[in-house]
Design an enzyme around this catalytic site. Structure first.
Site, PDB file in Angstrom:
ATOM      1  N   LYS A 138     -12.294 -22.589   7.702  1.00 52.91           N
ATOM      2  CA  LYS A 138     -11.348 -23.736   7.552  1.00 52.91           C
ATOM      3  C   LYS A 138     -11.878 -25.059   7.378  1.00 52.91           C
ATOM      4  CE  LYS A 138      -7.676 -20.908   9.663  1.00 52.91           C
ATOM      5  NZ  LYS A 138      -7.069 -20.584  11.051  1.00 52.91           N
ATOM      6  N   GLY A 184      -1.864 -23.113   9.311  1.00 51.67           N
ATOM      7  CA  GLY A 184      -0.771 -22.411   9.470  1.00 51.67           C
ATOM      8  C   GLY A 184       0.501 -23.129   8.622  1.00 51.67           C
ATOM      9  N   GLY A 187       0.555 -16.661  12.829  1.00 56.04           N
ATOM     10  CA  GLY A 187       1.980 -16.000  12.893  1.00 56.04           C
ATOM     11  C   GLY A 187       2.652 -16.213  11.460  1.00 56.04           C
ATOM     12  N   LYS A 218       0.891  -1.223   0.033  1.00 55.74           N
ATOM     13  CA  LYS A 218       0.080  -0.090   0.073  1.00 55.74           C
ATOM     14  C   LYS A 218       0.752   1.105   0.047  1.00 55.74           C
ATOM     15  CE  LYS A 218      -4.256  -1.789   2.238  1.00 55.74           C
ATOM     16  NZ  LYS A 218      -5.005  -1.670   3.387  1.00 55.74           N
ATOM     17  N   LYS A 224      -8.240 -18.051   3.220  1.00 53.89           N
ATOM     18  CA  LYS A 224      -9.308 -19.096   3.344  1.00 53.89           C
ATOM     19  C   LYS A 224     -10.699 -18.648   3.356  1.00 53.89           C
ATOM     20  CE  LYS A 224      -7.832 -18.214   7.645  1.00 53.89           C
ATOM     21  NZ  LYS A 224      -7.263 -17.041   7.679  1.00 53.89           N
ATOM     22  N   GLU A 273      -2.344 -24.243   0.461  1.00 55.71           N
ATOM     23  CA  GLU A 273      -2.021 -25.223   1.802  1.00 55.71           C
ATOM     24  C   GLU A 273      -2.223 -23.983   2.797  1.00 55.71           C
ATOM     25  OE1 GLU A 273      -1.500 -27.618   3.783  1.00 55.71           O
ATOM     26  OE2 GLU A 273      -0.599 -28.355   2.111  1.00 55.71           O
ATOM     27  N   ASP A 313     -13.681 -17.628  11.259  1.00 57.71           N
ATOM     28  CA  ASP A 313     -12.518 -18.274  10.732  1.00 57.71           C
ATOM     29  C   ASP A 313     -12.492 -19.651  10.589  1.00 57.71           C
ATOM     30  OD1 ASP A 313      -9.565 -17.580  10.095  1.00 57.71           O
ATOM     31  OD2 ASP A 313      -9.431 -19.257  11.597  1.00 57.71           O
ATOM     32  N   GLY A 362       1.482 -10.354  17.471  1.00 56.40           N
ATOM     33  CA  GLY A 362       1.002 -10.794  16.085  1.00 56.40           C
ATOM     34  C   GLY A 362       0.449 -12.027  15.716  1.00 56.40           C
TER      35      GLY A 362
END
Length: 380
Positions: free
Chosen positions: A197, A126, A294, A40, A97, A121, A193, A179
């Protein structure tokens, strides 16, 4: 191989630095080169070679020299960017996702038509290579069940509440400082979320299209330190899981908090770690675990890049359209914090403001939901 990266957040930076490592032989052998990084604001990335930074996506997608576009934006434009990339005959690796759960069939159809590959993947688990594992396992197995902890953020939060006796708000803030949580963690706390998944994993395992709107989910936004403490005292742990079971060509699929015995395997998957188990006719019960939030997600992206470099097939398209029956589990007991007077006929034990119910059918329990501030299904 010429690469364009979309996004330079925690995951994007990890991918960038690994690709810059000249000691990795497979990247060296295939002359992997980053030509563009979409950002950005160029000024925020003084540690990156300025000549490869761009704010113009059309510059990337129109460049025929670019072989693969790695999408790590997680933004509202991601769907359009991925679609445009595939239509322009670029391979795509994505960590998104939401896009895969909602639009995989459409995007994969474009990829096959244009003779390019779509890898995803990093959209689940993660650093755990669960997508490729299930794509392969489902070719020779009738997989009928999958469940696990699929969100590292909420697992970190609940672990912190159990082990460090934190309030929910403080646990969220700590996850954000590391984070591991977004500035707005709503999608994690409400289970959205994990809905995405478990939809992706169910699509692969059961070879079927999945309608996200039919997936049951109940979040943990109302969990309190007092709830976690009483669950501890009862000898259990609170976990936030996703599950999906195929039986008689119907899928029981959902996301909800559960109470598990403290010594159960799933109870001891802590902090940002994920845990996934699946079961099939020939593969029996298989488990995978590892960090699920992360920068470790970069590992999954690079795993896909290696699949691409070694010319691995990725032509999966779901063929079935199985019925989703949502929240239709067997009768169960529940740990409940009511928000009003609770019917005594359904109460087995009472702990001041908390209740353990008798065995209730899904329909019985669903009728009680308006009277409940928080619940966890008890798994013995």
């Amino acid at each position: 191989m010429v690469i364009a990266l979309l996004g330079l957040g925690n995951v994007g930076k990890a991918v960038y630095h690994i690709l810059q490592d000249s000691s990795i032989q497979i990247f060296k052998k295939n002359q992997v080169k980053i030509k563009y990084i979409l950002v950005k604001n160029k000024q925020k990335h003084q540690d990156v070679t300025s000549s490869i930074l761009t704010t113009d996506y059309h510059q990337i997608v129109k460049d025929k020299e670019v072989d693969v576009i790695i999408e790590m934006l997680g933004a509202s434009v991601s769907y359009e960017y991925i679609k445009q990339a595939l239509e322009a005959r670029h391979h795509v690796i994505t960590a998104n996702k939401e896009v895969i759960a909602q639009s995989y069939e459409e995007l994969q159809t474009i990829a096959l038509k244009q003779n390019v590959k779509l890898f995803f993947e990093a959209s689940v688990g993660g650093g755990i290579p669960i997508v490729s594992t299930l794509l392969n396992a489902s070719k020779t197995n009738h997989i009928y069940q999958i469940r696990g902890i699929l969100n590292g953020t909420t697992n970190y939060i609940l672990t912190s509440m159990h082990k460090k006796h934190m309030d929910l708000k403080i646990a969220i803030q700590q996850a954000q400082s590391l984070g591991l949580a977004e500035a707005d963690p709503t999608a994690d706390l409400e289970g959205i979320d994990m809905v995405r998944k478990i939809a992706i994993l169910s699509m692969i395992c059961f070879n079927t299209k999945i309608d996200l709107t039919k997936i049951y989910h109940y979040g943990i936004k109302n969990v309190t330190r007092e709830i976690v403490e009483i669950i501890d005292l009862l000898g259990y742990r609170l976990k936030f899981i996703a599950y999906s079971t195929l039986k008689d060509k119907k899928i029981n699929i959902g996301v909800e908090p559960v109470m598990l015995k403290a010594d159960a395997l799933l109870s001891n998957v802590d902090y940002e770690n994920n845990y996934i188990e699946y079961e099939g006719d020939f593969c029996a019960l298989q488990t995978m675990s590892g960090k699920g939030a992360g920068p470790v997600t970069a590992n999954a992206i690079l795993f896909d890049l290696i699949l691409l470099l070694t010319n691995q097939e990725q032509s999966f398209l779901p063929q079935e359209n199985l019925s989703i029956i949502g929240h239709a589990s067997s009768p169960a007991k529940y740990f409940v914090k009511p928000n009003q007077c609770f019917p005594l006929d359904y109460v087995e034990k009472n702990f001041n403001e908390f209740i353990i119910t008798k065995n209730l059918t899904p329909n019985e329990f669903d009728a009680l939901l308006p009277q409940i501030d928080f619940y966890a299904r008890i798994i013995e």
